[in-house]
Design a protein around this motif. Structure first.
Motif, PDB file in Angstrom:
ATOM      1  N   UNK A  68       0.822  -1.147   0.048  1.00 23.84           N
ATOM      2  CA  UNK A  68       0.024   0.039  -0.036  1.00 23.84           C
ATOM      3  C   UNK A  68       0.820   1.344  -0.021  1.00 23.84           C
ATOM      4  N   UNK A  69       1.797   1.311   1.011  1.00 20.67           N
ATOM      5  CA  UNK A  69       2.726   2.673   0.993  1.00 20.67           C
ATOM      6  C   UNK A  69       3.509   2.927  -0.476  1.00 20.67           C
ATOM      7  N   UNK A  70       4.064   1.780  -1.074  1.00 21.84           N
ATOM      8  CA  UNK A  70       4.964   1.998  -2.187  1.00 21.84           C
ATOM      9  C   UNK A  70       3.895   2.229  -3.536  1.00 21.84           C
ATOM     10  N   UNK A  71       2.851   1.718  -3.348  1.00 22.35           N
ATOM     11  CA  UNK A  71       1.563   1.689  -4.470  1.00 22.35           C
ATOM     12  C   UNK A  71       1.215   3.151  -4.344  1.00 22.35           C
ATOM     13  N   UNK A  72       0.940   3.760  -3.034  1.00 16.72           N
ATOM     14  CA  UNK A  72       0.390   5.257  -3.072  1.00 16.72           C
ATOM     15  C   UNK A  72       1.391   6.199  -3.798  1.00 16.72           C
ATOM     16  N   UNK A  73       2.847   6.081  -3.822  1.00 16.98           N
ATOM     17  CA  UNK A  73       4.082   6.639  -4.235  1.00 16.98           C
ATOM     18  C   UNK A  73       3.772   6.759  -5.726  1.00 16.98           C
ATOM     19  N   UNK A  74       3.264   5.514  -6.301  1.00 18.08           N
ATOM     20  CA  UNK A  74       3.269   5.519  -7.847  1.00 18.08           C
ATOM     21  C   UNK A  74       1.950   5.929  -8.290  1.00 18.08           C
ATOM     22  N   UNK A  75       0.846   5.746  -7.776  1.00 14.72           N
ATOM     23  CA  UNK A  75      -0.233   6.306  -8.001  1.00 14.72           C
ATOM     24  C   UNK A  75      -0.145   7.989  -7.959  1.00 14.72           C
ATOM     25  N   UNK A  79       0.795   7.039 -12.168  1.00 18.32           N
ATOM     26  CA  UNK A  79       0.888   5.795 -12.731  1.00 18.32           C
ATOM     27  C   UNK A  79      -0.387   5.128 -12.491  1.00 18.32           C
ATOM     28  N   UNK A  80      -0.925   4.353 -13.479  1.00 17.47           N
ATOM     29  CA  UNK A  80      -1.913   3.134 -13.286  1.00 17.47           C
ATOM     30  C   UNK A  80      -1.344   2.103 -13.065  1.00 17.47           C
ATOM     31  N   UNK A  81      -2.108   1.303 -12.248  1.00 17.57           N
ATOM     32  CA  UNK A  81      -1.698  -0.121 -12.027  1.00 17.57           C
ATOM     33  C   UNK A  81      -2.476  -1.177 -12.915  1.00 17.57           C
ATOM     34  N   UNK A 109      -1.553   7.326 -24.417  1.00 17.00           N
ATOM     35  CA  UNK A 109       0.093   7.514 -24.893  1.00 17.00           C
ATOM     36  C   UNK A 109       0.877   8.248 -23.357  1.00 17.00           C
ATOM     37  N   UNK A 110       0.244   9.049 -22.728  1.00 14.45           N
ATOM     38  CA  UNK A 110       0.726   9.875 -21.629  1.00 14.45           C
ATOM     39  C   UNK A 110       0.806   8.994 -20.414  1.00 14.45           C
ATOM     40  N   UNK A 111      -0.247   8.280 -20.332  1.00 11.64           N
ATOM     41  CA  UNK A 111      -0.354   7.136 -19.117  1.00 11.64           C
ATOM     42  C   UNK A 111       0.892   6.226 -18.856  1.00 11.64           C
ATOM     43  N   UNK A 112       1.411   6.217 -17.661  1.00 14.76           N
ATOM     44  CA  UNK A 112       2.488   5.290 -17.375  1.00 14.76           C
ATOM     45  C   UNK A 112       1.913   4.191 -16.611  1.00 14.76           C
ATOM     46  N   UNK A 113       2.621   3.025 -16.565  1.00 14.63           N
ATOM     47  CA  UNK A 113       1.681   1.962 -15.478  1.00 14.63           C
ATOM     48  C   UNK A 113       2.956   1.486 -14.895  1.00 14.63           C
ATOM     49  N   UNK A 114       2.401   0.698 -13.817  1.00 12.83           N
ATOM     50  CA  UNK A 114       3.408  -0.443 -12.968  1.00 12.83           C
ATOM     51  C   UNK A 114       2.378  -1.415 -12.858  1.00 12.83           C
ATOM     52  N   UNK A 115       2.889  -2.693 -12.455  1.00 15.79           N
ATOM     53  CA  UNK A 115       2.580  -3.963 -12.119  1.00 15.79           C
ATOM     54  C   UNK A 115       3.512  -4.869 -11.396  1.00 15.79           C
ATOM     55  N   UNK A 116       2.918  -5.779 -10.545  1.00 20.48           N
ATOM     56  CA  UNK A 116       3.770  -6.711  -9.877  1.00 20.48           C
ATOM     57  C   UNK A 116       3.443  -7.985 -10.447  1.00 20.48           C
ATOM     58  N   UNK A 117       4.121  -8.868 -10.402  1.00 21.28           N
ATOM     59  CA  UNK A 117       4.056 -10.461 -10.881  1.00 21.28           C
ATOM     60  C   UNK A 117       4.853 -11.168 -10.129  1.00 21.28           C
ATOM     61  N   UNK A 118       4.427 -12.444  -9.567  1.00 17.74           N
ATOM     62  CA  UNK A 118       5.177 -13.412  -9.204  1.00 17.74           C
ATOM     63  C   UNK A 118       5.369 -14.459 -10.211  1.00 17.74           C
ATOM     64  N   UNK A 119       5.130 -14.242 -11.340  1.00 13.39           N
ATOM     65  CA  UNK A 119       5.621 -15.200 -12.430  1.00 13.39           C
ATOM     66  C   UNK A 119       6.907 -14.769 -12.960  1.00 13.39           C
TER      67      UNK A 119
END
Length: 149
Positions: A68-75, A79-81, A109-119
């Protein structure tokens, strides 16, 4: 891609949820009303129906407490998740995951994204699609990797 369309699914999210694995459905369906105003579902379809898609969250998705804390910084940085990215089994290895990401990026095109994966086996896929692996983190008993555009 020939025969496939990419679009935002604005009504009846159940159309997308029903193609997800059951354990994924358990993670999103009960909570969707909480997230639907801060999220968008984008799908890939052909003449048979929805074959893949994913969700862009603009606030933390379900079961994200550990991040949650890290995600808030990205948002906060705009960034979109990206979550619940799924291509149905018969449609895999046809570059539809890349198609989905490329269409999403070209539509926003202006939107940046982040994600998490365990794969771990998806590392090459995300790198070839313009993501950078920032770090790994432990979530309970498994390792996850953080990627961003």
């Amino acid at each position: 891609m020939e025969g496939f369309k990419f679009r935002e699914l604005k009504n009846d999210p159940q159309q997308f949820f029903q193609i997800l694995p059951e354990d994924w459905q358990d993670e999103i369906v009960p909570f969707w009303d909480t997230y639907k105003t801060d999220s968008k579902i984008y799908i890939i379809e052909d003449d048979t129906g929805i074959v893949g898609g994913g969700i862009v969250f603009y606030k933390s998705p379900p079961n994200f407490e550990y991040f949650e804390t890290d995600a808030k910084a990205w948002f906060d940085k705009g960034y979109g998740y990206l979550g619940f990215i799924w291509i149905s089994e018969p449609y895999r290895n046809k570059s539809l995951g890349s198609f989905w990401l490329n269409q999403l990026k070209s539509e926003n095109p202006q939107q940046r994204y982040f994600l998490l994966t365990e794969e771990e086996h998806l590392h090459h896929f995300y790198l070839k699609n313009g993501f950078v692996c920032s770090r790994s983190l432990h979530n309970e008993d498994h390792l996850e990797w953080l990627y961003h555009t």
